[in-house]
Design a protein around this motif. Structure first.
Motif, mmCIF file in Angstrom:
data_model
loop_
_atom_site.group_PDB
_atom_site.id
_atom_site.type_symbol
_atom_site.label_atom_id
_atom_site.label_comp_id
_atom_site.label_asym_id
_atom_site.label_seq_id
_atom_site.Cartn_x
_atom_site.Cartn_y
_atom_site.Cartn_z
ATOM 1 N N GLU A 161 0.787 -1.246 0.000
ATOM 2 C CA GLU A 161 0.000 0.000 0.000
ATOM 3 C C GLU A 161 0.813 1.286 0.000
ATOM 4 O OE1 GLU A 161 -3.440 0.410 -0.227
ATOM 5 O OE2 GLU A 161 -3.282 -1.691 -0.805
ATOM 6 N N PHE A 220 -2.555 -5.557 -4.466
ATOM 7 C CA PHE A 220 -3.378 -6.248 -3.463
ATOM 8 C C PHE A 220 -3.978 -7.538 -4.028
ATOM 9 C CE2 PHE A 220 -7.494 -6.666 -1.107
ATOM 10 C CZ PHE A 220 -6.982 -6.842 0.160
ATOM 11 N N LYS A 221 -4.612 -7.439 -5.208
ATOM 12 C CA LYS A 221 -5.271 -8.614 -5.812
ATOM 13 C C LYS A 221 -4.258 -9.704 -6.157
ATOM 14 C CE LYS A 221 -9.231 -6.341 -8.121
ATOM 15 N NZ LYS A 221 -10.107 -6.328 -6.999
ATOM 16 N N PHE A 246 -5.192 -1.597 6.109
ATOM 17 C CA PHE A 246 -6.084 -1.886 4.995
ATOM 18 C C PHE A 246 -7.461 -1.286 5.276
ATOM 19 C CE2 PHE A 246 -3.091 -5.561 4.557
ATOM 20 C CZ PHE A 246 -2.608 -5.240 3.289
ATOM 21 N N ASN A 280 -13.212 -2.267 3.030
ATOM 22 C CA ASN A 280 -13.561 -2.914 1.768
ATOM 23 C C ASN A 280 -12.491 -3.908 1.322
ATOM 24 O OD1 ASN A 280 -15.939 -1.546 1.722
ATOM 25 N ND2 ASN A 280 -15.310 -0.027 0.221
ATOM 26 N N GLN A 281 -11.225 -3.610 1.612
ATOM 27 C CA GLN A 281 -10.160 -4.569 1.298
ATOM 28 C C GLN A 281 -10.285 -5.816 2.173
ATOM 29 O OE1 GLN A 281 -6.875 -1.686 1.668
ATOM 30 N NE2 GLN A 281 -6.129 -2.420 -0.319
ATOM 31 N N GLU A 317 -13.012 -7.859 0.684
ATOM 32 C CA GLU A 317 -12.540 -8.521 -0.543
ATOM 33 C C GLU A 317 -11.665 -9.731 -0.200
ATOM 34 O OE1 GLU A 317 -9.845 -7.595 -4.530
ATOM 35 O OE2 GLU A 317 -10.501 -5.893 -3.298
#
Length: 334
Positions: A236, A243-244, A281, A284-285, A288
């Motif tokens: 980050e 991240f993905k 983080f 929403n992360q 996910e």
């Protein structure tokens, strides 16, 4: 948890069906394994309202309040075709009243008290691992809420014994929780599980470089153990990794066998927790992350821990954890 207690917490409304009106509860508990085995549900929700492990790690208490904050919100989410409560049995919570009462008499800076607290964590371990063992052996997926990260040990041990094999774990956390075997506390659940042969592959996702000691980097994370990690700063701040892509990498690593999903609320920015952080983080992360790992057929359990709500923040914390629970169930049932 009794049906009457659930009904008491659900705010019914004409024209709507709430989650709490559709979930399953056991009318009575005689033998958890037998009671659950033939129950037509996939998930079993349990609460661990304790902060003995956090106290024993010289952390900030309050994790005992996450279960109550969560259950109120979860039961009042909407039940609909996108959010179905029928697949969930709410078993209730383990009673740690006596252990919590002991804590109120102890001082974290007193070595004798610290030693007693660590002995108490070992007793809690037995209860947690036995409960998780029976749920997994009955063919269900435990969703474990509240308490300190000490409970990772019981989750791993119970799951491993039920599956008769070592398991893997992915841990969304600012810390490794792989500290010395110095008596049980919230900072060494994974090192104990590893040392005792219940944990095999361990991926720590997003550790903070400011809060990882050189000793941990040298010993636990040196590649000799089956441990891999990435850092929050690399993803980050420096943007060295996406991240993905890191989720895919971690999933590939742990999904060689059944794996547990550990979510430490310390990793999420501005969430009241035992080691709250202004940098972490996003919610929403975290959602996910739970969705991505929960989608895999070998996901064996979900544990959300270390949240420490106050009166002012209990609705915020309850909503966060309710989102993560329902994200996991939606991902896992598809």
């Amino acid at each position: 948890m009794s049906k009457s207690k659930v009904d008491e917490l659900v705010n019914t409304r004409s024209g709507e069906t709430k989650f709490g009106e559709q979930i399953m509860v056991l009318p009575s508990i005689t033998n958890i394994y037998d009671d659950l085995k033939h129950l037509d549900v996939k998930y079993v929700l349990i609460g661990l309202p304790e902060d003995v492990g956090v106290f024993a790690n010289k952390g900030k208490q309050g994790t005992c309040k996450a279960w109550d904050a969560t259950i109120k919100i979860l039961l009042n989410t909407q039940n609909n075709s996108l959010n179905q409560g029928e697949q969930l049995c709410i078993l209730g919570h383990l009673d740690f009243y006596e252990a919590q009462k002991q804590l109120s008499k102890w001082d974290q800076n007193n070595e004798r008290h610290l030693k007693k607290a660590r002995a108490l964590v070992s007793e809690i371990d037995k209860e947690v691992s036995n409960l998780v063992f029976n749920i997994v052996k009955a063919g269900k997926i435990p969703i474990i809420i509240g308490g300190g990260h000490n409970n990772a040990y019981g989750n791993i041990k119970g799951t491993s014994l039920a599956l008769k094999n070592k398991i893997n774990v992915v841990n969304f956390d600012a810390h490794t929780d792989f500290r010395a075997l110095e008596g049980r506390h919230s900072g060494n659940g994974f090192s104990y599980a590893f040392a005792e042969g219940f944990l095999n592959r361990y991926f720590i996702f997003g550790i903070h470089e400011n809060y990882t000691s050189q000793n941990i980097l040298n010993e636990a994370l040196n590649g000799e153990n089956t441990i891999k990690y990435n850092t929050f700063e690399a993803i980050e701040v420096r943007k060295e990794f996406k991240f993905k892509s890191e989720i895919k990498k971690a999933l590939k690593y742990v999904s060689k066998a059944n794996f547990g999903i550990e979510i430490d609320c310390d990793a999420i920015a501005n969430i009241p927790s035992s080691a709250q952080t202004p940098s972490g983080f996003s919610v929403n992360q975290a959602r996910e992350f739970v969705h991505s790992f929960g989608s895999h057929k070998l996901a064996a359990y979900l544990h959300i821990c270390e949240a420490a709500p106050t009166k002012k923040t209990e609705a915020q914390v309850g909503k966060l954890i309710a989102y993560l629970i329902t994200d996991f169930m939606r991902a896992n049932s598809n």
